[in-house]
Enzyme design. Structure first.
Site, PDB file in Angstrom:
ATOM      1  N   HIS A 104      14.415  80.735  74.990  1.00 31.19           N
ATOM      2  CA  HIS A 104      13.372  80.215  74.096  1.00 31.19           C
ATOM      3  C   HIS A 104      13.478  78.698  73.945  1.00 31.19           C
ATOM      4  O   HIS A 104      12.464  77.990  73.928  1.00 31.19           O
ATOM      5  CB  HIS A 104      13.474  80.881  72.719  1.00 31.19           C
TER       6      HIS A 104
ATOM      7  N   SER B 235      14.165  89.834  63.968  1.00 30.86           N
ATOM      8  CA  SER B 235      12.877  89.867  64.653  1.00 30.86           C
ATOM      9  C   SER B 235      12.376  88.453  64.930  1.00 30.86           C
ATOM     10  O   SER B 235      11.898  88.150  66.031  1.00 30.86           O
ATOM     11  CB  SER B 235      11.852  90.634  63.812  1.00 30.86           C
TER      12      SER B 235
ATOM     13  N   TRP C 133      14.486  86.883  67.642  1.00 36.01           N
ATOM     14  CA  TRP C 133      14.130  87.451  68.948  1.00 36.01           C
ATOM     15  C   TRP C 133      12.842  86.821  69.490  1.00 36.01           C
ATOM     16  O   TRP C 133      12.715  86.583  70.689  1.00 36.01           O
ATOM     17  CB  TRP C 133      13.969  88.967  68.807  1.00 36.01           C
ATOM     18  N   HIS C 134      11.909  86.527  68.601  1.00 36.97           N
ATOM     19  CA  HIS C 134      10.646  85.934  69.035  1.00 36.97           C
ATOM     20  C   HIS C 134      10.802  84.485  69.465  1.00 36.97           C
ATOM     21  O   HIS C 134      10.069  84.023  70.345  1.00 36.97           O
ATOM     22  CB  HIS C 134       9.603  86.011  67.912  1.00 36.97           C
ATOM     23  N   GLY C 135      11.712  83.749  68.841  1.00 35.61           N
ATOM     24  CA  GLY C 135      11.876  82.350  69.208  1.00 35.61           C
ATOM     25  C   GLY C 135      12.176  81.484  68.011  1.00 35.61           C
ATOM     26  O   GLY C 135      12.580  81.974  66.948  1.00 35.61           O
TER      27      GLY C 135
END
Length: 462
Positions: A101, A345, A348-350
């Protein structure tokens, strides 16, 4: 070497066209996969196609990331004690994802061009769940829940089996995640042991594919009514009622690209047979890898339904491997588990600020929903079976659906905008009232509104 990109200019970004070509190619290959005579051939086909898809749609060497990260995980579970391997795998996989990321932000800040981070996010879920399943397989059976028993595996798969699981091509690019136990039962044929031959899934696959196609016109409409309009001076000058409507409308349209991609991906998984989920009334069901139910998301009366029916594979992973694991043994998940789950969460997304704004506010929205169920909903139902008191319960549900949809879309805008500054621009157009109302509701419901005496303690949320 011929540059095929020049032949793929159809008015959409080339990366998205390549992505769609790969998903469409999965349909004929899924029929072949289903009919291959042994597991090894299935593993090899998935590996070859998974790497090919990655190279074609995301860059010639983009597949190297999945190979490196999965190989390291395979080494870790082989050399580390089973009681700690899952922790090291979780840290490594999330760390690799995080580094990816950061790299993405460096080369394409605030951009939406597709690259290797998309399949890497799905792979992170697969690798961490794989390690947890191995850990559960080493624990005493008496300590496991029914779900943990079902997902656990006793021994490490062969390298060919493992890479087949990693590159399972129908869901490699877009998800959803799959469980290692399900994949091994599928490729070995054990999943279909009750049949002489694998049952036909053609109609179910066609139905899912058509649902994806129906999303496409709305997807294109989202290109006209974009999220970017929500932080323009023109939007801020519109009447309040129009701002309320357009904020909801623009965010709803933005979700249809996900509906389209997930439906098309699921259709090929169904066609391969991997989505088989047992018999219902003697008829095979094919919803093991269903990743979204749009109507239940858009018409949800509470945030629980949104979480349940949106990105279902990721939601299941968060619940099974984060939310429930954060609660000490023998206790129920608390507010800390909720905050921890949303934090994972977001991680994990960035690392864009918009992700963290959305997930922090979603955690508060989840807790408000729990308190509403405990303290407000009992006034609209009666008896031990919670019989609805009509027409008041109907009004409660309708108002709940409207409030859930609007507030979740409002907070979800930051997830799409990504930027902290632009999020503040949107909030300013509503005088910052939505986040103020949310946080205020949390404290009022949690600390001032009493729980009805006849209401038992409920941990689920509305």
């Amino acid at each position: 070497m011929i540059d095929i990109d020049q032949y793929l200019d159809f008015g959409f970004p080339v990366d998205q066209i390549k992505f769609f070509i790969c998903m469409m190619a999965s349909y004929p290959f899924a029929m072949i996969l289903k009919r291959l005579p042994n597991a090894n051939m299935k593993h090899i086909l998935s590996i070859v196609l998974g790497i090919t898809y990655c190279s074609f749609s995301l860059g010639a060497y983009s597949w190297v990331h999945s190979l490196i990260s999965s190989t390291v995980v395979y080494i870790l579970v082989n050399v580390l004690p089973r009681r700690v391997a899952h922790i090291y795998v979780f840290v490594f996989a999330m760390g690799y994802m995080s580094a990816s990321h950061w790299y993405r932000m460096y080369v394409d800040y605030m951009g939406w061009t597709m690259d290797f981070t998309a399949p890497q996010m799905v792979l992170t879920l697969k690798l961490t769940s794989f390690a947890w399943n191995l850990y559960d397989g080493s624990r005493p059976v008496a300590e496991l829940s029914a779900d943990e028993k079902k997902r656990s595996i006793k021994k490490i798969p062969t390298l060919l089996e493992f890479y087949g699981f990693v590159y399972y091509f129908p869901t490699f690019l877009a998800g959803p995640t799959i469980e290692i136990g399900d994949y091994l039962r599928y490729t070995s044929g054990e999943m279909f042991s009750e049949f002489k031959t694998i049952p036909s899934s053609g109609f179910a696959a066609l139905k899912t594919f058509v649902l994806g196609l129906l999303c496409f016109p709305i997807l294109t409409l989202g290109g006209t009514y974009t999220v970017a309009y929500l932080f323009t001076p023109e939007f801020a000058m519109e009447p309040l009622y129009l701002r309320v409507f357009r904020m909801w409308f623009h965010i709803v349209l933005s979700r249809f690209k996900y509906y389209f991609g997930w439906y098309v991906s699921e259709g090929s998984a169904i066609l391969s047979g991997m989505s088989y989920n047992g018999l219902k009334d003697g008829v095979p069901t094919w919803d093991r890898l269903t990743n979204v139910v749009p109507l239940k998301v858009e018409l949800a009366s509470n945030i629980r339904d949104v979480s349940t029916y949106w990105n279902m594979g990721t939601a299941d992973w968060l619940k099974t491997y984060v939310y429930l694991r954060l609660a000490p043994a023998g206790t129920k998940p608390s507010f800390k588990s909720t905050i921890g789950t949303y934090a994972v969460s977001a991680f994990w997304h960035g690392f864009y600020p918009g992700y963290y704004i959305f997930f922090v506010l979603s955690a508060f929205l989840t807790e408000v929903a729990k308190d509403i169920r405990r303290k407000i909903r009992p006034y609209f139902v009666s008896g031990p079976k919670d019989t609805p008191i009509q027409p008041f319960k109907l009004g409660y549900d309708i108002i709940g659906s409207m409030i859930t949809a609007w507030f979740l879309n409002f907070y979800g805008a930051s997830f799409l905008i990504l930027s902290f500054d632009k999020t503040l621009v949107l909030w300013r157009s509503f005088s910052f009232m939505p986040p103020i109302i949310l946080v205020g509701s949390f404290f009022i419901l949690r600390f001032l509104v009493p729980t009805p005496k006849s209401q038992k303690v409920v941990t689920k949320y509305a």
